[in-house]
Design a protein around this motif. Structure first.
Motif, PDB file in Angstrom:
ATOM      1  N   VAL A  79       1.043  -1.401  -0.186  1.00 57.85           N
ATOM      2  CA  VAL A  79      -0.431   0.130   0.250  1.00 57.85           C
ATOM      3  C   VAL A  79       1.152   0.828  -0.204  1.00 57.85           C
ATOM      4  CG1 VAL A  79      -2.020   1.706   1.265  1.00 57.85           C
ATOM      5  CG2 VAL A  79      -2.134  -1.313   1.563  1.00 57.85           C
ATOM      6  N   LYS A  80       1.559   1.542   0.552  1.00 53.40           N
ATOM      7  CA  LYS A  80       2.883   2.580   0.673  1.00 53.40           C
ATOM      8  C   LYS A  80       3.497   2.263  -0.596  1.00 53.40           C
ATOM      9  CE  LYS A  80       6.393   4.291   3.484  1.00 53.40           C
ATOM     10  NZ  LYS A  80       7.916   4.432   5.117  1.00 53.40           N
ATOM     11  N   LYS A  81       4.090   1.822  -0.941  1.00 51.85           N
ATOM     12  CA  LYS A  81       4.693   1.441  -2.068  1.00 51.85           C
ATOM     13  C   LYS A  81       4.059   2.668  -3.488  1.00 51.85           C
ATOM     14  CE  LYS A  81       7.851  -1.130  -5.700  1.00 51.85           C
ATOM     15  NZ  LYS A  81       7.172  -0.424  -6.349  1.00 51.85           N
ATOM     16  N   ALA A  82       2.656   1.703  -3.577  1.00 54.59           N
ATOM     17  CA  ALA A  82       1.826   2.112  -4.331  1.00 54.59           C
ATOM     18  C   ALA A  82       1.850   3.669  -4.463  1.00 54.59           C
ATOM     19  CB  ALA A  82       0.566   1.579  -4.671  1.00 54.59           C
ATOM     20  N   LEU A  83       1.065   3.918  -2.995  1.00 53.78           N
ATOM     21  CA  LEU A  83       1.284   6.123  -2.726  1.00 53.78           C
ATOM     22  C   LEU A  83       2.324   6.672  -3.159  1.00 53.78           C
ATOM     23  CD1 LEU A  83      -0.693   7.753  -1.042  1.00 53.78           C
ATOM     24  CD2 LEU A  83       0.175   7.591   0.768  1.00 53.78           C
ATOM     25  N   THR A 108       0.752  13.392  -2.638  1.00 53.93           N
ATOM     26  CA  THR A 108       1.669  14.650  -2.058  1.00 53.93           C
ATOM     27  C   THR A 108       0.556  14.898  -0.609  1.00 53.93           C
ATOM     28  OG1 THR A 108       3.149  16.488  -2.012  1.00 53.93           O
ATOM     29  CG2 THR A 108       0.555  16.866  -2.343  1.00 53.93           C
ATOM     30  N   PHE A 109      -0.445  15.265  -0.556  1.00 54.16           N
ATOM     31  CA  PHE A 109      -0.788  15.423   1.040  1.00 54.16           C
ATOM     32  C   PHE A 109      -0.815  13.669   1.557  1.00 54.16           C
ATOM     33  CE2 PHE A 109      -4.016  14.177   4.246  1.00 54.16           C
ATOM     34  CZ  PHE A 109      -4.022  15.091   4.747  1.00 54.16           C
ATOM     35  N   PHE A 110      -1.156  12.919   1.658  1.00 52.00           N
ATOM     36  CA  PHE A 110      -0.984  11.704   1.665  1.00 52.00           C
ATOM     37  C   PHE A 110       0.617  11.088   2.064  1.00 52.00           C
ATOM     38  CE2 PHE A 110      -4.692  11.542   0.269  1.00 52.00           C
ATOM     39  CZ  PHE A 110      -5.500  11.226   0.853  1.00 52.00           C
ATOM     40  N   TRP A 112       2.186  11.070   6.351  1.00 51.82           N
ATOM     41  CA  TRP A 112       2.275   9.735   5.447  1.00 51.82           C
ATOM     42  C   TRP A 112       2.404   9.309   7.274  1.00 51.82           C
ATOM     43  CZ3 TRP A 112      -0.314   5.957   3.704  1.00 51.82           C
ATOM     44  CH2 TRP A 112      -0.591   4.611   3.832  1.00 51.82           C
ATOM     45  N   HIS A 113       3.084   9.623   8.173  1.00 48.14           N
ATOM     46  CA  HIS A 113       3.277   9.172   9.932  1.00 48.14           C
ATOM     47  C   HIS A 113       2.259  10.106  10.880  1.00 48.14           C
ATOM     48  CE1 HIS A 113       4.464  13.981   9.642  1.00 48.14           C
ATOM     49  NE2 HIS A 113       4.493  14.272  10.340  1.00 48.14           N
ATOM     50  N   ILE A 114       1.593  10.166   9.807  1.00 57.11           N
ATOM     51  CA  ILE A 114       0.175  10.629  10.631  1.00 57.11           C
ATOM     52  C   ILE A 114      -1.400   9.349  10.075  1.00 57.11           C
ATOM     53  CG2 ILE A 114      -1.948  11.948  11.409  1.00 57.11           C
ATOM     54  CD1 ILE A 114       0.535  14.127  11.151  1.00 57.11           C
TER      55      ILE A 114
END
Length: 173
Positions: free
Chosen positions: A104-108, A125-127, A131-133
């Protein structure tokens, strides 16, 4: 004023740039009026100018446009049985494995930061920047859909912006 393609057009030079000027607003208003779709013809040949009716015409058009009228899987089976399989048993197991947080993280983070914001206006770019939040909430929502087959109703909503290619369009095609 200059005649371009049979229309009178105001040419805005670089001197004024895109400042918030009267000429800029007149030009923008003119473009908005030219690009406004005032009505569409239904499948029954009737003119519809109500916003909700035009939404229904769009939904009907795109629902039929993206559906296949081809043969059913049962009709294709004899032909597909003749095609040699390229996916091995191990490959199939990997492809059928549940999705992971890492994927999921890699795709984002593989998304372009400023392309295709969601209807809420938040681009990738927001996500990526926060990401840490948001990682736990985003990851759990995505994995619920991918691995647990959660409903996609809210995720499948989209904003369609029609850009007329002809003056005064009446037909979706």
């Amino acid at each position: 004023m200059k005649n371009i393609g049979g229309r009178e057009a105001v040419l805005i030079g670089f001197k004024g740039g895109d400042r918030n000027s009267k000429i800029f607003h007149l030009y923008a208003s003119s473009r908005r009026n030219v690009n406004t779709i005032r009505g569409l013809i239904t499948a029954h040949g009737e003119l519809c100018s109500e916003p909700q009716g035009m939404v229904e015409i769009n939904v009907y058009y795109f629902s039929n446009f993206f559906n296949s009228n081809g043969p059913s899987p049962e009709e294709m089976a004899p032909f597909l049985d003749c095609v040699q399989s390229k996916v091995t048993h191990q490959m199939n197991q990997m492809l059928c494995a549940p999705f992971t947080d890492h994927e999921v993280k890699k795709a984002l983070f593989d998304m372009h930061p400023d392309k295709s914001p969601r209807p809420d206006g938040l681009p990738a770019t927001f996500f990526q920047n926060f990401w840490h939040i948001v990682c736990r909430d985003v990851t759990s929502a995505v994995l619920a859909v991918l691995n647990e087959k959660a409903p996609l109703d809210i995720w499948n909503q989209t904003v369609v912006t029609l850009i007329p290619k002809v003056p005064n369009p009446l037909l979706m095609k």
